[in-house]
Design an enzyme around this catalytic site. Structure first.
Site, PDB file in Angstrom:
ATOM      1  N   SER A  40       0.819  -1.220   0.000  1.00  0.00           N
ATOM      2  CA  SER A  40       0.000   0.000   0.000  1.00  0.00           C
ATOM      3  C   SER A  40       0.845   1.258   0.000  1.00  0.00           C
ATOM      4  CB  SER A  40      -0.925   0.016   1.223  1.00  0.00           C
ATOM      5  OG  SER A  40      -0.169   0.024   2.435  1.00  0.00           O
ATOM      6  N   ASN A 127      -1.696  -1.118  13.624  1.00  0.00           N
ATOM      7  CA  ASN A 127      -3.132  -0.882  13.749  1.00  0.00           C
ATOM      8  C   ASN A 127      -3.429   0.484  14.359  1.00  0.00           C
ATOM      9  OD1 ASN A 127      -3.166  -3.481  12.829  1.00  0.00           O
ATOM     10  ND2 ASN A 127      -4.231  -4.356  14.599  1.00  0.00           N
ATOM     11  N   THR A 172     -39.049  27.416 -10.130  1.00  0.00           N
ATOM     12  CA  THR A 172     -39.281  26.101  -9.537  1.00  0.00           C
ATOM     13  C   THR A 172     -39.606  25.169 -10.697  1.00  0.00           C
ATOM     14  OG1 THR A 172     -41.666  26.428  -9.236  1.00  0.00           O
ATOM     15  CG2 THR A 172     -40.221  27.111  -7.425  1.00  0.00           C
ATOM     16  N   HIS A 173     -39.184  23.918 -10.597  1.00  0.00           N
ATOM     17  CA  HIS A 173     -39.363  22.954 -11.687  1.00  0.00           C
ATOM     18  C   HIS A 173     -38.729  23.452 -12.985  1.00  0.00           C
ATOM     19  CE1 HIS A 173     -42.327  20.831  -9.137  1.00  0.00           C
ATOM     20  NE2 HIS A 173     -42.792  22.034  -8.861  1.00  0.00           N
ATOM     21  N   SER A 294     -13.951  24.131 -28.794  1.00  0.00           N
ATOM     22  CA  SER A 294     -14.177  22.859 -29.479  1.00  0.00           C
ATOM     23  C   SER A 294     -13.070  22.613 -30.493  1.00  0.00           C
ATOM     24  CB  SER A 294     -15.535  22.879 -30.191  1.00  0.00           C
ATOM     25  OG  SER A 294     -15.646  21.820 -31.121  1.00  0.00           O
ATOM     26  N   LYS A 300     -17.535  27.610 -30.467  1.00  0.00           N
ATOM     27  CA  LYS A 300     -17.942  27.096 -29.168  1.00  0.00           C
ATOM     28  C   LYS A 300     -17.161  27.724 -28.011  1.00  0.00           C
ATOM     29  CE  LYS A 300     -20.415  24.289 -28.216  1.00  0.00           C
ATOM     30  NZ  LYS A 300     -20.141  22.850 -28.164  1.00  0.00           N
ATOM     31  N   ASN A 302     -17.256  26.519 -24.027  1.00  0.00           N
ATOM     32  CA  ASN A 302     -17.858  25.519 -23.160  1.00  0.00           C
ATOM     33  C   ASN A 302     -17.547  25.769 -21.682  1.00  0.00           C
ATOM     34  OD1 ASN A 302     -18.727  24.143 -25.489  1.00  0.00           O
ATOM     35  ND2 ASN A 302     -16.782  23.042 -25.624  1.00  0.00           N
ATOM     36  N   GLU A 307     -19.125  21.663 -15.826  1.00  0.00           N
ATOM     37  CA  GLU A 307     -19.473  20.293 -16.176  1.00  0.00           C
ATOM     38  C   GLU A 307     -18.643  19.293 -15.369  1.00  0.00           C
ATOM     39  OE1 GLU A 307     -18.990  20.102 -20.387  1.00  0.00           O
ATOM     40  OE2 GLU A 307     -20.626  21.506 -20.774  1.00  0.00           O
ATOM     41  N   TYR A 334      -9.260  -4.865  13.965  1.00  0.00           N
ATOM     42  CA  TYR A 334      -8.679  -4.475  12.694  1.00  0.00           C
ATOM     43  C   TYR A 334      -8.794  -5.634  11.712  1.00  0.00           C
ATOM     44  CZ  TYR A 334      -5.603  -2.894   9.011  1.00  0.00           C
ATOM     45  OH  TYR A 334      -5.115  -2.517   7.788  1.00  0.00           O
ATOM     46  N   GLN A 339      -7.541  -1.483   4.633  1.00  0.00           N
ATOM     47  CA  GLN A 339      -6.567  -0.876   3.726  1.00  0.00           C
ATOM     48  C   GLN A 339      -7.291  -0.078   2.637  1.00  0.00           C
ATOM     49  OE1 GLN A 339      -3.019  -3.155   2.495  1.00  0.00           O
ATOM     50  NE2 GLN A 339      -3.649  -2.775   0.375  1.00  0.00           N
ATOM     51  N   LYS A 342      -8.218   4.291   2.630  1.00  0.00           N
ATOM     52  CA  LYS A 342      -7.373   5.452   2.402  1.00  0.00           C
ATOM     53  C   LYS A 342      -7.508   6.059   1.001  1.00  0.00           C
ATOM     54  CE  LYS A 342      -4.161   2.969   4.390  1.00  0.00           C
ATOM     55  NZ  LYS A 342      -5.056   2.263   5.333  1.00  0.00           N
TER      56      LYS A 342
END
Length: 487
Positions: A40, A127, A172-173, A294, A300, A302, A307, A334, A339, A342
């Site tokens: 690890s 541990n 709203t909506h 683009s 374009k 963007n 996003e 433990y 492991q 993390k």
């Protein structure tokens, strides 16, 4: 200290004698398949400074217990200082034979001290070490995330200050509903960030508990002082139960919930920026430095940052789900499954520290098209509620006022006209309660001015919100700057 990739591990030369923190009862070393699965250090190496801080505190406790004499303590502390500097400069790096950050650092200590370095192992286990390291790391980096959240909130507040009385079509909506000020709308995105900051502080209080001294699971038979260790490492207290101390990963799951919630809030902000910058809305223009083009369509522009804010929310939510699923059903205490705690936590920190500054820059530099907002504010009969409220003030029950206003809107839809364009005769035809004075409330400006209650969208309440938000952010700025891990 950043994550170490597999290639850099391979390129490091292995030590002549492989360092291991276990193996005495084994006749041979682990198989290659087991070693590759277990390693690890390529991602937990970033815990090195926190592990060294824990080693300093542990060395002093061992000395206090009479297990190190003053000369030995001095040599160990000097070696830890030297090792920390070597880690920071890159002079000392993990190798392919180092299973994890603890193994690598013990190797570094043994290289500097010989057998004396092995004395530091007394009374602790990987541990309690890793549980301590991860708490220290996340408490430290939570402040960094908080600082970036404050920067984004500051950017929203600064834009809101410019648009305290800029009319906009509240929705709203995703349908036109009632006029609001654009400053009010921007501040609506500040409130979730303030809640996220509150969650981080609450989380930090619960996380500021030191597991060091719990050992593998049963505590220590040596005369150690976990409370002294906790104070030196900036924790508010020490563990109450040694088994829970090494088994607890609530703090990781809760941290990931907070970052997932942040991701959701950033995604909602990102979605709105995407809408605002579209041709159909045209409310906002992004600065060239915070937009992309683009490869095939020259025209374009963007909103890639917005996003990506939407997209990266998925990995933040996914990290939370992964850890909760990993923890579900684990027996005390433990287990090697842990492991897997993390990488999602590290990824959440990295993702937010990358995304938040970009969002803050995008918000702070965007240009708001006031003319488009003001023109859109009354569209879609958004002043209908003003008619209903006007009728209520004249004593008409709201149920009836709602019905009358609905009929007025239906008439306007048929006639293809605005509410204030209905003739006096048509008003009377809709209801005896409607008269020409209703036109006094049929303007966006009057609708906004009428919203004077706390938290409303009127310019006065918005100015109050700005002052409150600025004051709260100043406090969060101080909290984010606190040093929680001793240097």
């Amino acid at each position: 200290m950043d994550q170490v990739d597999d290639k850099s591990l391979t390129e490091n030369s292995a030590p002549a004698n492989r360092t291991s923190l276990w193996g005495g009862r084994f006749a041979g070393g682990p198989s290659e398949a087991l070693a590759r699965l277990s390693v690890s250090v390529q991602f937990d190496w970033r815990l090195a400074p926190y592990d060294i801080a824990g080693s300093r505190a542990h060395a002093r406790v061992l000395a206090g217990a009479g297990l190190l004499d003053p000369e030995e303590l001095g040599r160990i502390l000097a070696a830890l200082d030297d090792l920390e500097a070597a880690c920071a400069s890159g002079a000392f790096r993990p190798t392919v034979d180092d299973e994890d950050v603890h193994t690598a650092l013990e190797r570094g200590l043994l290289e500097r001290l010989g057998s004396l370095g092995g004395k530091l192992r007394a009374g602790r286990s990987r541990n309690d070490q890793v549980a301590t390291d991860l708490r220290l790391y996340l408490r430290d980096h939570a402040r960094g995330v908080a600082s970036r959240l404050v920067e984004l909130a500051d950017a929203l507040v600064e834009q809101a200050e410019r648009h305290v009385d800029t009319a906009a079509p509240g929705m709203t909506h995703l349908q036109h509903a009632q006029p609001v000020t654009f400053g009010h709308w921007l501040l609506a995105h500040v409130q979730p960030l303030l809640r996220d900051l509150e969650r981080l502080r609450d989380w930090d209080h619960r996380t500021a508990v030191s597991p060091l001294g719990a050992g593998a699971l049963a505590g220590s038979g040596l005369p150690l002082d976990p409370v002294a260790v906790s104070k030196e490492l900036g924790f508010r207290t020490s563990f109450a139960n040694s088994m829970d101390a090494v088994a607890d990963r609530d703090f990781v799951a809760e941290f990931l919930f907070i970052t997932a919630m942040v991701g959701v809030h950033l995604s909602r902000l990102g979605e709105e920026v995407v809408l605002w910058t579209s041709h159909e809305f045209g409310w906002v223009e992004l600065d060239d430095a915070f937009a992309t083009g683009s490869s095939i369509m020259p025209q374009k522009k963007n909103a890639d940052i917005a996003e990506l804010a939407r997209g990266k929310s998925g990995r933040l939510v996914g990290g939370l789900v992964a850890v909760l699923t990993m923890l579900k059903g684990l027996p005390m205490t433990y287990d090697r499954d842990m492991q897997e705690d993390k990488e999602p936590a590290f990824d959440a920190v990295d993702t937010l520290e990358l995304l938040l500054p970009a969002l803050a820059g995008m918000i702070s530099t965007m240009t708001v098209r006031v003319d488009r907002l003001v023109a859109a504010a009354p569209v879609g009969f958004s002043l209908a509620t003003e008619v209903a409220d006007w009728l209520v003030r004249k004593g008409v029950p709201f149920r009836d006022a709602h019905e009358i206003t609905g009929k007025l809107v239906a008439l306007c839809a048929v006639r293809d006209c605005a509410l204030d364009e209905v003739s006096d005769e048509e008003l009377a035809m809709v209801s005896e309660h409607l008269d020409p004075s209703v036109r006094d409330v049929l303007s966006v400006r009057s609708a906004l001015a009428a919203r004077t209650t706390p938290g409303s969208t009127g310019p006065g309440p918005v100015a109050d919100q700005l002052a409150t938000a600025a004051d709260r952010l100043a406090g969060w700025r101080e909290w984010a700057a606190e040093q929680v891990v001793p240097r």
